[in-house]
Scaffold this active site. Structure first.
Site, mmCIF file in Angstrom:
data_model
loop_
_atom_site.group_PDB
_atom_site.id
_atom_site.type_symbol
_atom_site.label_atom_id
_atom_site.label_comp_id
_atom_site.label_asym_id
_atom_site.label_seq_id
_atom_site.Cartn_x
_atom_site.Cartn_y
_atom_site.Cartn_z
ATOM 1 C CG ASN A 43 -6.592 -1.213 0.248
ATOM 2 O OD1 ASN A 43 -7.194 -0.504 -0.558
ATOM 3 N ND2 ASN A 43 -6.895 -1.243 1.532
ATOM 4 N NE ARG A 55 7.490 -2.700 12.638
ATOM 5 C CZ ARG A 55 7.606 -2.642 13.952
ATOM 6 N NH1 ARG A 55 6.601 -2.990 14.737
ATOM 7 N NH2 ARG A 55 8.728 -2.217 14.506
ATOM 8 C CB ILE A 56 6.283 3.934 12.105
ATOM 9 C CG1 ILE A 56 4.829 4.077 12.581
ATOM 10 C CG2 ILE A 56 6.897 5.291 11.793
ATOM 11 C CD1 ILE A 56 4.700 4.778 13.909
ATOM 12 C CG HIS A 112 -4.863 7.348 6.612
ATOM 13 N ND1 HIS A 112 -4.282 6.653 7.649
ATOM 14 C CD2 HIS A 112 -5.740 8.205 7.173
ATOM 15 C CE1 HIS A 112 -4.784 7.088 8.794
ATOM 16 N NE2 HIS A 112 -5.675 8.026 8.532
HETATM 17 C C1 GRF Z 1 -7.055 -0.350 5.079
HETATM 18 O O1 GRF Z 1 -8.179 0.184 5.714
HETATM 19 C C2 GRF Z 1 -6.065 0.727 4.748
HETATM 20 O O2 GRF Z 1 -6.664 1.941 4.442
HETATM 21 C C3 GRF Z 1 -5.274 0.849 6.014
HETATM 22 O O3 GRF Z 1 -5.171 -0.475 6.509
HETATM 23 C C4 GRF Z 1 -6.246 -1.250 6.011
HETATM 24 C C5 GRF Z 1 -5.643 -2.419 5.302
HETATM 25 O O4 GRF Z 1 -6.599 -3.328 4.833
HETATM 26 N N1 GRF Z 1 -4.019 1.490 5.769
HETATM 27 P P1 GRF Z 1 -6.182 -4.457 3.801
HETATM 28 O O5 GRF Z 1 -5.049 -5.258 4.442
HETATM 29 O O6 GRF Z 1 -5.731 -3.786 2.543
HETATM 30 O O7 GRF Z 1 -7.403 -5.285 3.587
#
Ligand code: GRF
Length: 205
Positions: free
Chosen positions: A16, A93-94, A111
């Site tokens: 991401n 981490r929260i 998410h």
């Molecule tokens: C993704 O599925 C995102 O939605 C979730 O954690 C994962 C992270 O994947 N929060 P990346 O590290 O971005 O490849």
């Protein structure tokens, strides 16, 4: 025009993060990533940031006595880099209520479910086990309660017969990589307003 300064928090592979880096590299995109912070020294996301010549910081949460001590260091680094918006991208981490309040309406997350369904981890396995027909992903502003907050964008992904969590995750990920940069672009253009618990997009295409 000055671009919105973005800090990205990561813990893992950073796909991401990569989608945000690629979007920011497009001419006319209204945001730029000025800092990537990882709580894991071996996160592949750090390689992606370095390749894009983005400054990185590593803060191991294990080095801090409390969650709030850790969050104060994150906050200080983000402020030093003049970050205006924080994107969580697989940050495992929260965050404390203190941090979330300090960055209220300037902190977003992706998410891998159609919130409010399937908060937390293992979203795809749980969607399949629940017999859901549709899965998906959500970009939302962060509030102190985990995986809540005004929803900016969602994408739906049908669950196919024979799907397992990995197959479904890879199809959802394609949509994550589409809507996270889109949401960032909308915010950077000043097109997202927050009214109560809703995010409202102006001039929606
Ligand atoms: C993704 O599925 C995102 O939605 C979730 O954690 C994962 C992270 O994947 N929060 P990346 O590290 O971005 O490849």
């Amino acid at each position: 025009m000055a671009r919105l300064k973005v800090g990205v928090l990561v813990s893992g592979r950073g796909s991401n993060l990569q989608s945000l880096i690629d979007a920011c590299a497009k001419p006319g995109f209204a945001a730029e990533i000025v800092l990537v912070i990882s709580n894991k020294a071996d996160a592949y996301a750090l390689e992606r940031a370095k390749r894009a010549a983005i400054p990185t910081e590593i803060f191991s949460h294990k080095a801090f006595a409390s969650r709030e001590d850790f969050d104060r260091v994150l906050d200080a680094a983000l402020r030093k880099a003049a970050v205006e918006l924080v994107c969580l991208a697989g940050f495992m981490r929260i965050l404390t209520p203190w941090f979330v309040e300090r960055w209220r309406d300037r902190l977003i997350n992706i998410h891998p479910s159609l919130l409010p369904a399937h908060k937390g981890l293992d979203t795809h396995a749980r969607a399949i086990a629940a017999g859901d027909a549709v899965a998906g992903c959500t970009v939302h502003y962060v509030r102190a309660e985990m995986d809540t907050g005004p929803i900016i964008l969602q994408a739906r992904v049908p669950i196919m017969p024979g799907d397992d969590a990995d197959k479904l995750a890879s199809r959802v990920l394609v949509e994550e990589h589409r809507i996270y940069p889109e949401a960032l672009g909308l915010i950077a253009q000043g097109r997202v307003a927050i009214a109560g618990d809703k995010a409202i997009i102006r001039d929606a295409r």
